[in-house]
Design an enzyme around this catalytic site. Structure first.
Site, PDB file in Angstrom:
ATOM      1  N   ASP A 224       0.805  -1.213   0.000  1.00 39.30           N
ATOM      2  CA  ASP A 224       0.000   0.000   0.000  1.00 39.30           C
ATOM      3  C   ASP A 224       0.841   1.267   0.000  1.00 39.30           C
ATOM      4  O   ASP A 224       2.058   1.227   0.230  1.00 39.30           O
ATOM      5  CB  ASP A 224      -0.971  -0.006   1.198  1.00 39.30           C
TER       6      ASP A 224
ATOM      7  N   ASN B 109      -8.028  -2.294  13.879  1.00 35.65           N
ATOM      8  CA  ASN B 109      -9.415  -2.587  13.491  1.00 35.65           C
ATOM      9  C   ASN B 109      -9.508  -3.837  12.608  1.00 35.65           C
ATOM     10  O   ASN B 109     -10.547  -4.101  12.022  1.00 35.65           O
ATOM     11  CB  ASN B 109     -10.037  -1.387  12.768  1.00 35.65           C
TER      12      ASN B 109
ATOM     13  N   HIS C  80      -7.693  -4.426   9.832  1.00 29.47           N
ATOM     14  CA  HIS C  80      -7.371  -4.277   8.403  1.00 29.47           C
ATOM     15  C   HIS C  80      -6.071  -5.012   8.058  1.00 29.47           C
ATOM     16  O   HIS C  80      -5.196  -5.175   8.895  1.00 29.47           O
ATOM     17  CB  HIS C  80      -7.318  -2.803   7.973  1.00 29.47           C
TER      18      HIS C  80
ATOM     19  N   GLU D 276      -9.929  -1.886   4.815  1.00 32.73           N
ATOM     20  CA  GLU D 276     -10.592  -1.508   6.060  1.00 32.73           C
ATOM     21  C   GLU D 276     -11.858  -2.351   6.278  1.00 32.73           C
ATOM     22  O   GLU D 276     -12.359  -2.992   5.337  1.00 32.73           O
ATOM     23  CB  GLU D 276     -10.961  -0.019   6.006  1.00 32.73           C
TER      24      GLU D 276
HETATM   25  C1  F6R Z   1       1.295  -1.499   6.121  1.00 31.59           C
HETATM   26  C2  F6R Z   1       0.003  -2.161   6.175  1.00 31.59           C
HETATM   27  C3  F6R Z   1      -0.839  -2.136   7.396  1.00 31.59           C
HETATM   28  C4  F6R Z   1      -0.045  -2.416   8.682  1.00 31.59           C
HETATM   29  C5  F6R Z   1      -0.967  -2.322   9.893  1.00 31.59           C
HETATM   30  C6  F6R Z   1      -0.194  -2.526  11.182  1.00 31.59           C
HETATM   31  O1  F6R Z   1       1.908  -1.659   4.861  1.00 31.59           O
HETATM   32  O2  F6R Z   1      -0.386  -2.723   5.201  1.00 31.59           O
HETATM   33  O3  F6R Z   1      -1.872  -3.083   7.274  1.00 31.59           O
HETATM   34  O4  F6R Z   1       0.545  -3.675   8.600  1.00 31.59           O
HETATM   35  O5  F6R Z   1      -1.603  -1.084   9.915  1.00 31.59           O
HETATM   36  O6  F6R Z   1       0.671  -1.454  11.369  1.00 31.59           O
HETATM   37  P1  F6R Z   1       1.707  -1.457  12.578  1.00 31.59           P
HETATM   38  O7  F6R Z   1       2.669  -2.557  12.315  1.00 31.59           O
HETATM   39  O8  F6R Z   1       2.374  -0.097  12.490  1.00 31.59           O
HETATM   40  O9  F6R Z   1       0.927  -1.665  13.819  1.00 31.59           O
END
Ligand code: F6R
Length: 254
Positions: free
Chosen positions: A66, A135, A137, A142
């Site tokens: 992403d 959440n 995702h 989402e």
């Molecule tokens: C990042 C991504 C997100 C993160 C998720 C957890 O490329 O795709 O899904 O893996 O938001 O983020 P952290 O590791 O910062 O808690």
């Protein structure tokens, strides 16, 4: 499969070893890569282990999950810069094989389609690394995202923008939208490693365990994937039923 380790460094050790084993068995593998706090110790450990073992990464292809809409590839908070800083600049990757979404794409929706097409042309993902949002995702898929959704533009959930504020300077605005590989491309990966560490993930991990597959908690879809390993530390696993934790603890701090 569920594996629980004592702490983030034991998790990093395990995931890094799994990445290295995959690359040794398939030096031209296509990796699906994630960013975020969870991945930082993993990439750091991987860089060390790759150097020690003289791993050849030059034939690897990667696709990142992403990118924020509106951030250029050299914006300090873009995922392009994250990947350069945390992984790519440290090892001899072939830059032409490293794919990231372009936050400044003129037509983000069209760019997503082209990105998905490029991924298909490369044969899809051999090994997908995933973190999980508070959440539920994965990527930026989402809650409420259709399970068959391909790479797309997404309005970020309020919780995601709050969670990710910690990465931005005080007063800076967290972008409102992003582009992400969809659940369709993620589920097409031949193997998936989902990593969750820290207390802040305990609640959503417990919900994942308790609930059937539901679009409300996107990462429950991984229950339908035949080769997914959920890799947790004890803090992230702390709200799982005791008997699950007892059965699954496989590593302790080194
Ligand atoms: C990042 C991504 C997100 C993160 C998720 C957890 O490329 O795709 O899904 O893996 O938001 O983020 P952290 O590791 O910062 O808690």
């Amino acid at each position: 499969m569920l594996q629980i380790f004592s702490d983030p460094s034991a998790v990093a050790e395990y995931v890094s070893a799994a990445l290295i084993a995959k690359i040794q068995s398939k030096p031209d593998a296509v990796l699906g890569l994630a960013t975020g706090g969870t991945m930082e110790p993993i990439y750091a450990r991987f860089i060390d282990q790759a150097r020690q073992s003289g791993l050849d990464v030059s034939r690897l292809t990667s696709f990142n999950l992403d990118e924020y809409v509106g951030l250029s590839a050299d914006h300090p908070k873009s995922y392009s810069v994250y990947m350069r800083e945390h992984l790519f600049r440290h090892l001899a990757f072939d830059a032409a094989r490293l794919h990231l979404l372009d936050g400044l794409a003129q037509d983000p929706a069209e760019h997503c389609q082209a990105y998905a097409a490029k991924l298909r042309a490369c044969g899809g993902i051999d090994l997908q690394l995933l973190g999980v949002g508070g959440n539920g995702h994965i990527g930026f898929n989402e809650p409420g995202t259709a399970f068959d959704c391909p790479c797309h533009v997404v309005e970020l959930a309020e919780q995601t923008r709050i969670d990710n504020r910690r990465f931005f300077a005080a007063g800076a605005t967290v972008p409102a939208s992003a582009m992400t590989l969809g659940l369709a491309e993620i589920m097409a990966a031949r193997e998936i490693l989902l990593v969750a560490t820290g207390e802040s993930k305990a609640q959503i991990v417990a919900e994942w365990y308790r609930r059937d597959v539901t679009e409300t908690v996107p990462f429950t879809i991984l229950k339908r994937h035949p080769r997914t390993t959920m890799i947790l530390d004890e803090a992230a696993a702390s709200l799982l039923p005791d008997e699950v934790s007892r059965q699954c603890v496989v590593g302790v701090a080194g």
